[in-house]
Design an enzyme around this catalytic site. Structure first.
Site, mmCIF file in Angstrom:
data_model
loop_
_atom_site.group_PDB
_atom_site.id
_atom_site.type_symbol
_atom_site.label_atom_id
_atom_site.label_comp_id
_atom_site.label_asym_id
_atom_site.label_seq_id
_atom_site.Cartn_x
_atom_site.Cartn_y
_atom_site.Cartn_z
ATOM 1 N N GLY A 11 7.441 86.984 51.042
ATOM 2 C CA GLY A 11 8.296 86.942 49.852
ATOM 3 C C GLY A 11 7.502 87.251 48.592
ATOM 4 N N VAL A 13 5.860 85.311 46.407
ATOM 5 C CA VAL A 13 4.551 84.664 46.280
ATOM 6 C C VAL A 13 3.558 85.276 47.263
ATOM 7 C CG1 VAL A 13 3.266 82.505 46.501
ATOM 8 C CG2 VAL A 13 5.522 82.493 45.450
ATOM 9 N N ARG A 82 7.111 78.579 65.637
ATOM 10 C CA ARG A 82 6.576 79.104 66.899
ATOM 11 C C ARG A 82 7.681 79.733 67.716
ATOM 12 N NH1 ARG A 82 3.412 74.729 70.194
ATOM 13 N NH2 ARG A 82 4.650 73.245 69.003
ATOM 14 N N HIS A 158 2.215 67.770 42.893
ATOM 15 C CA HIS A 158 2.748 68.979 42.264
ATOM 16 C C HIS A 158 4.241 68.789 42.053
ATOM 17 C CE1 HIS A 158 3.083 73.083 41.083
ATOM 18 N NE2 HIS A 158 3.785 73.458 42.129
#
Length: 295
Positions: A11, A13, A82, A158
């Site tokens: 994406g 980022v 996975r 954060h």
């Protein structure tokens, strides 16, 4: 042999991170995403920018982890489940250092640590570098000075409970408290805490990606070049700051082994209370994840 960095997530980022890595010629890059064609197309586009921009690295796009084998660093900007037949060993290069960018950041660091079984110094969260950059940006703009002269310290999770340490923030050594009044400082602190939300408000259908990717690449560069930069990162605390078993943003030394040292600052009672409140918010998220993992 050249360094290799895997970026999980194609994406905004992840792609920006891959591009920054290429620009700096830090490593050959593998961009991994679950959507067929996306990492391949973006990787090829970046590769073709090399002759123009003057970088010469290999950039590969993939939908699985085969091409990522023996990566030195894995930057995780998204999850990739996975697939049938894959073992956990297929998901990560066994000696890699993990740099987490995916939100909720601090809780995702804990999840990656539990899942990968890597030693704690090889699982690191990108949060404080971004939060500090935002705080420095706002300080520089308010004072009309170069951002290069601004030093700032932001601790904690954060999120809205992050803890900017105002007394340790300065402009060319001049304490912030001597340059602006308490109300102005409080305004900048609040804007830093909601820095991501401010960008989301403008974009409406997206979130920040230029600054987050730049922050992740600064961490990767310090690791690959063994620069031993002291940066605020989410690290697993085991007694430091009176916090146990959580990833929380604190100053660390980043080198070729990952986190080589955690610096424990002497905090005031007010700062310590704010940091523990921030850690409490991280704990709440971790508890939710634990419940889902055991379900």
């Amino acid at each position: 042999m050249r360094n290799k960095v895997t970026v999980v997530g194609g994406g905004n980022v992840g792609a920006s991170c891959a591009m920054n890595l290429a620009f700096k010629e830090l490593a050959d890059v593998v961009l991994v995403d679950v959507v067929d064609g996306v990492p391949q197309g973006k990787g090829l586009d970046m590769l073709q920018s090399g002759p123009i921009e003057g970088y010469d690295v290999a950039i590969t796009g993939a939908n699985d982890y085969e091409a990522t084998a023996n990566s030195d660093v894995v930057v995780i900007t998204a999850g990739l489940a996975r697939k049938p037949g894959m073992s956990r060993d297929d998901l990560h290069s066994p000696n890699a250092i993990l740099v987490l960018v995916t939100n909720p950041l601090d809780a995702m660091c804990w999840t990656a640590y539990q899942t990968s079984k890597f030693p704690k110094h090889r699982v690191i969260g990108m949060a404080g570098v971004l939060d500090t950059a935002r705080f420095r940006t706002f300080i520089a703009a308010e004072l009309n000075v170069s951002v290069e002269n601004v030093t700032a310290v932001v601790l904690g999770g954060h999120g809205d409970t992050m803890v900017p340490i105002v007394r340790l923030s300065s402009v060319s050594g001049i304490p912030l408290t001597e340059l602006m009044d308490a109300d102005t400082i409080a305004k900048l602190v609040a804007r830093t805490a909601t820095g991501g939300a401010e960008i989301v408000k403008y974009l409406k259908t997206g979130s920040a990606y230029y600054a987050p990717s730049a922050a992740a690449v600064e961490m990767v560069e310090s690791i690959l070049k063994d620069k031993k930069k002291v940066l605020p990162c989410a690290a697993l605390l085991e007694g430091e700051y009176g916090i146990n078993g959580l990833f929380v943003g604190v100053p660390v030394k980043l080198g070729s082994k990952g986190i080589e040292k955690i610096y424990e600052l002497k905090l005031t009672d007010e700062e310590k209370a704010a940091l523990h409140k921030s850690a409490g918010a991280v704990q709440e998220l971790v508890d939710v994840i634990k419940t889902k993992m055991s379900a």
